[in-house]
Design an enzyme around this catalytic site. Structure first.
Site, PDB file in Angstrom:
ATOM      1  N   CYS A  79       0.147   4.013   2.503  1.00 44.79           N
ATOM      2  CA  CYS A  79       0.614   3.534   4.019  1.00 44.79           C
ATOM      3  C   CYS A  79       2.168   3.754   4.142  1.00 44.79           C
ATOM      4  CB  CYS A  79       0.347   1.880   4.032  1.00 44.79           C
ATOM      5  SG  CYS A  79      -1.278   1.260   3.943  1.00 44.79           S
ATOM      6  N   CYS A 117       0.898  -1.355   0.005  1.00 44.93           N
ATOM      7  CA  CYS A 117       0.015  -0.080  -0.036  1.00 44.93           C
ATOM      8  C   CYS A 117       0.721   1.191  -0.129  1.00 44.93           C
ATOM      9  CB  CYS A 117      -0.958  -0.113   1.064  1.00 44.93           C
ATOM     10  SG  CYS A 117      -1.507   1.449   1.753  1.00 44.93           S
TER      11      CYS A 117
END
Ligand SMILES: [Zn+2]
Length: 144
Positions: free
Chosen positions: A72, A69
């Protein structure tokens, strides 16, 4: 009589009792000697997380994330900065939802990054999407 709080060691899961006035003095775990309030995010697994939510008297912020991600990874240094700024007031944890999918299911994680704030054995609030450190600390502080 001084008050004490239960702190779940983010490294080994042991329950520690720490006098409230010593929370800011860098208490260490009686079992594994790792810091209980490290001022930096600690990776945690599903079982450890469930135990920490149930037993910790200290508010905990959990960053549900995954290695693939992008947002993230963008937020990781911001989350670390927020953890340093809030040392002694809240525990910052990271849960890799790819390694621990059962944790993601247990907390209905639909999209990541997702920040969940836990206090008193339950989820108090959640914040979706990547945020700067100032937004994270402001959000946590508003619930303390
Ligand atoms: Zn420990």
């Amino acid at each position: 009589m001084s008050k004490s709080m239960h702190l779940v060691c983010p490294s080994c899961g042991a329950i520690n009792r720490v006098p409230t006035e010593r929370l800011g003095e860098g208490p260490v775990c009686g079992k594994c000697r790792q810091p209980l309030m490290p001022g930096e995010p600690v990776e945690i697994g599903a079982a450890q997380l469930a135990r920490a939510i149930a037993r910790s008297d200290v508010p905990m912020v959990v960053d549900f994330w995954a290695p693939w991600c992008g947002p993230c990874r963008t937020m990781a240094p911001e989350f670390a900065r927020a953890a340093a700024q809030m040392k002694g007031r809240a525990l910052f944890l990271k849960c890799n939802t790819e390694e621990h999918p059962q944790a993601g299911r247990a907390h209905q994680v639909q999209s990541i990054p997702l920040l969940c704030l836990f206090a008193g054995g339950r989820e108090v609030d959640r914040l979706m999407g990547a945020r700067p450190a100032s937004a994270i600390t402001g959000w946590v502080t508003s619930h303390l």
